[in-house]
Design a protein around this motif. Structure first.
Motif, PDB file in Angstrom:
ATOM      1  N   LYS A   1       0.852  -1.186   0.000  1.00 29.18           N
ATOM      2  CA  LYS A   1       0.000   0.000   0.000  1.00 29.18           C
ATOM      3  C   LYS A   1       0.892   1.242   0.000  1.00 29.18           C
ATOM      4  O   LYS A   1       1.196   1.802  -1.048  1.00 29.18           O
ATOM      5  N   ASN A   2       1.299   1.665   1.186  1.00 30.96           N
ATOM      6  CA  ASN A   2       2.175   2.840   1.310  1.00 30.96           C
ATOM      7  C   ASN A   2       3.650   2.467   1.466  1.00 30.96           C
ATOM      8  O   ASN A   2       4.507   3.343   1.499  1.00 30.96           O
ATOM      9  N   ILE A   3       3.921   1.182   1.589  1.00 39.70           N
ATOM     10  CA  ILE A   3       5.298   0.688   1.702  1.00 39.70           C
ATOM     11  C   ILE A   3       5.487  -0.412   0.659  1.00 39.70           C
ATOM     12  O   ILE A   3       4.721  -1.384   0.636  1.00 39.70           O
ATOM     13  N   SER A   4       6.491  -0.269  -0.193  1.00 39.47           N
ATOM     14  CA  SER A   4       6.698  -1.270  -1.239  1.00 39.47           C
ATOM     15  C   SER A   4       7.317  -2.531  -0.640  1.00 39.47           C
ATOM     16  O   SER A   4       8.052  -2.484   0.349  1.00 39.47           O
ATOM     17  N   LYS A   5       6.982  -3.651  -1.250  1.00 43.78           N
ATOM     18  CA  LYS A   5       7.534  -4.936  -0.806  1.00 43.78           C
ATOM     19  C   LYS A   5       9.049  -4.931  -0.903  1.00 43.78           C
ATOM     20  O   LYS A   5       9.739  -5.464  -0.015  1.00 43.78           O
ATOM     21  N   GLU A   6       9.609  -4.315  -1.939  1.00 39.25           N
ATOM     22  CA  GLU A   6      11.061  -4.299  -2.118  1.00 39.25           C
ATOM     23  C   GLU A   6      11.754  -3.519  -1.011  1.00 39.25           C
ATOM     24  O   GLU A   6      12.773  -3.950  -0.474  1.00 39.25           O
ATOM     25  N   ARG A   7      11.195  -2.366  -0.669  1.00 39.74           N
ATOM     26  CA  ARG A   7      11.799  -1.571   0.409  1.00 39.74           C
ATOM     27  C   ARG A   7      11.694  -2.309   1.740  1.00 39.74           C
ATOM     28  O   ARG A   7      12.627  -2.300   2.548  1.00 39.74           O
ATOM     29  N   TYR A   8      10.560  -2.939   1.989  1.00 38.88           N
ATOM     30  CA  TYR A   8      10.405  -3.698   3.233  1.00 38.88           C
ATOM     31  C   TYR A   8      11.411  -4.841   3.284  1.00 38.88           C
ATOM     32  O   TYR A   8      12.028  -5.092   4.324  1.00 38.88           O
ATOM     33  N   ASN A   9      11.624  -5.544   2.178  1.00 36.88           N
ATOM     34  CA  ASN A   9      12.586  -6.648   2.157  1.00 36.88           C
ATOM     35  C   ASN A   9      13.997  -6.160   2.449  1.00 36.88           C
ATOM     36  O   ASN A   9      14.778  -6.850   3.124  1.00 36.88           O
ATOM     37  N   ARG A  10      14.339  -4.964   1.952  1.00 35.01           N
ATOM     38  CA  ARG A  10      15.681  -4.452   2.238  1.00 35.01           C
ATOM     39  C   ARG A  10      15.796  -4.014   3.700  1.00 35.01           C
ATOM     40  O   ARG A  10      16.857  -4.102   4.298  1.00 35.01           O
ATOM     41  N   TYR A  11      14.702  -3.525   4.264  1.00 33.88           N
ATOM     42  CA  TYR A  11      14.697  -3.225   5.696  1.00 33.88           C
ATOM     43  C   TYR A  11      14.997  -4.486   6.499  1.00 33.88           C
ATOM     44  O   TYR A  11      15.850  -4.466   7.403  1.00 33.88           O
ATOM     45  N   THR A  12      14.330  -5.586   6.192  1.00 38.21           N
ATOM     46  CA  THR A  12      14.560  -6.815   6.951  1.00 38.21           C
ATOM     47  C   THR A  12      15.984  -7.329   6.746  1.00 38.21           C
ATOM     48  O   THR A  12      16.594  -7.856   7.684  1.00 38.21           O
ATOM     49  N   LYS A  13      16.509  -7.164   5.543  1.00 34.28           N
ATOM     50  CA  LYS A  13      17.890  -7.597   5.285  1.00 34.28           C
ATOM     51  C   LYS A  13      18.874  -6.794   6.138  1.00 34.28           C
ATOM     52  O   LYS A  13      19.775  -7.364   6.777  1.00 34.28           O
ATOM     53  N   LEU A  14      18.707  -5.473   6.169  1.00 33.43           N
ATOM     54  CA  LEU A  14      19.605  -4.639   6.957  1.00 33.43           C
ATOM     55  C   LEU A  14      19.444  -4.908   8.449  1.00 33.43           C
ATOM     56  O   LEU A  14      20.424  -4.941   9.197  1.00 33.43           O
ATOM     57  N   LEU A  15      18.208  -5.106   8.887  1.00 34.69           N
ATOM     58  CA  LEU A  15      17.979  -5.386  10.294  1.00 34.69           C
ATOM     59  C   LEU A  15      18.648  -6.690  10.708  1.00 34.69           C
ATOM     60  O   LEU A  15      19.279  -6.768  11.773  1.00 34.69           O
ATOM     61  N   ASN A  16      18.541  -7.706   9.881  1.00 31.26           N
ATOM     62  CA  ASN A  16      19.191  -8.984  10.196  1.00 31.26           C
ATOM     63  C   ASN A  16      20.707  -8.843  10.257  1.00 31.26           C
ATOM     64  O   ASN A  16      21.363  -9.457  11.100  1.00 31.26           O
ATOM     65  N   GLU A  17      21.266  -8.022   9.377  1.00 32.13           N
ATOM     66  CA  GLU A  17      22.705  -7.746   9.430  1.00 32.13           C
ATOM     67  C   GLU A  17      23.086  -7.128  10.770  1.00 32.13           C
ATOM     68  O   GLU A  17      24.094  -7.504  11.392  1.00 32.13           O
ATOM     69  N   MET A  18      22.300  -6.165  11.217  1.00 32.41           N
ATOM     70  CA  MET A  18      22.576  -5.481  12.472  1.00 32.41           C
ATOM     71  C   MET A  18      22.468  -6.449  13.661  1.00 32.41           C
ATOM     72  O   MET A  18      23.301  -6.449  14.558  1.00 32.41           O
ATOM     73  N   LEU A  19      21.427  -7.281  13.642  1.00 39.44           N
ATOM     74  CA  LEU A  19      21.228  -8.241  14.742  1.00 39.44           C
ATOM     75  C   LEU A  19      22.363  -9.256  14.794  1.00 39.44           C
ATOM     76  O   LEU A  19      22.837  -9.611  15.873  1.00 39.44           O
ATOM     77  N   GLU A  20      22.798  -9.722  13.633  1.00 42.68           N
ATOM     78  CA  GLU A  20      23.917 -10.663  13.604  1.00 42.68           C
ATOM     79  C   GLU A  20      25.197 -10.022  14.110  1.00 42.68           C
ATOM     80  O   GLU A  20      25.981 -10.645  14.841  1.00 42.68           O
ATOM     81  N   ARG A  21      25.421  -8.792  13.738  1.00 41.65           N
ATOM     82  CA  ARG A  21      26.624  -8.079  14.184  1.00 41.65           C
ATOM     83  C   ARG A  21      26.627  -7.894  15.692  1.00 41.65           C
ATOM     84  O   ARG A  21      27.646  -8.037  16.359  1.00 41.65           O
ATOM     85  N   ASN A  22      25.457  -7.557  16.233  1.00 38.68           N
ATOM     86  CA  ASN A  22      25.367  -7.309  17.686  1.00 38.68           C
ATOM     87  C   ASN A  22      25.390  -8.578  18.506  1.00 38.68           C
ATOM     88  O   ASN A  22      25.665  -8.546  19.693  1.00 38.68           O
TER      89      ASN A  22
END
Length: 286
Positions: free
Chosen positions: A265-286
């Protein structure tokens, strides 16, 4: 003491633009002792010595500071990618956008260069991803496309062009500011360099109250500069944060998540997928 702004730093020397002209300065030992590094863009107070040289005595408060390129007090970030040659890397583009958002840069513009080489399908795709989130300017120095639009955004601001190598940042800057090497001539003589090249970060005066930062390019950008709250730096998420069932929602597995409810709707699937990818990177690093 007088005030000025650091426009270039080379080999432990800093060149300060003041009402007295450009002053070559060193720094007090206390800065090194306290691990404080002056940065291009900093407003500073200096004491004058002989031969138009000086010493940086104080760094005034910064309103923001970018990590790569390292530069402070930025008003506008033009995130520059080429649409082809090299092909645009959307993942890397989003990382640059997060970086700019995390540093509270007030004006963020996406510049897609070399648009004369693109087909309409490529342009439409990029517009579909970002047109409702950020201003997008398609540019070409070959055909003089979008250059005036860039100038309009830059007017009376300090603007950084950021992006990977080879996308044409320096070509755009040279097109906008053809006398860049002449404006830095005094500095070049002092440090025995030739014409302006992107070897280090430098602040260039484009026209009155308008400055450009040129900086070296690079091809990757990790998220080490972020500690948490990645969702705050996805601009289209901001309107829905606080509407989730859980106050600490990460927008991954939690039920009744307002962000997930906006996907498609107001958030594209592609942008959301990149958010989850970056978040997982951060969680793994921490």
């Amino acid at each position: 003491m007088i005030e000025g702004r650091i426009i270039k730093g080379v080999g432990g020397l800093y060149f300060i633009d003041t009402n007295n002209g450009i002053v070559e300065c060193s720094v007090r030992g206390i800065f090194r002792k306290n691990k404080i590094t002056p940065t291009v863009g900093d407003y500073v107070k200096i004491s004058l010595l002989e031969d138009n040289k000086g010493i940086i005595e104080e760094i005034l408060e910064r309103k923001n500071i970018l990590i790569r390129p390292r530069v402070s007090n930025i008003d506008c970030a033009i995130i520059t990618f080429s649409i082809i040659s090299p092909n645009i890397n959307i993942d890397l583009l989003d990382r640059f956008l997060v970086l700019a958002e995390s540093q509270s840069v007030e004006n963020i513009i996406i510049c897609i260069n070399k648009c004369d080489l693109a087909n309409e399908e490529d342009i439409t795709y990029i517009k579909s991803l970002y047109k409702d989130i950020y201003p997008i300017i398609f540019t070409s120095t070959i055909k003089n496309i979008g250059i005036q639009d860039l100038k309009n955004f830059m007017d009376r601001k300090v603007t950084v062009f950021a992006g990977p190598s080879g996308v044409g940042k320096s070509s755009l800057i040279n097109y906008i500011l053809p006398n860049a090497s002449l404006r830095t001539g005094d500095i070049s003589k002092k440090i025995e360099r030739g014409k302006h090249t992107t070897r280090q970060v430098e602040l260039l005066e484009a026209w009155e109250h308008t400055y450009i930062v040129d900086s070296p390019g690079f091809t990757s950008l990790n998220m080490d500069f972020l500690e948490n709250d990645l969702d705050k730096y996805f601009k289209e998420f901001k309107y829905f944060l606080g509407d989730c069932k859980f106050y600490d929602c990460k927008h991954i597995h939690e039920p009744n998540c307002a962000i997930k409810g906006q996907i498609g709707k107001n958030i594209s699937k592609e942008r959301y997928n990149r958010y989850t990818k970056l978040l997982n990177e951060m969680l793994e690093r921490n």
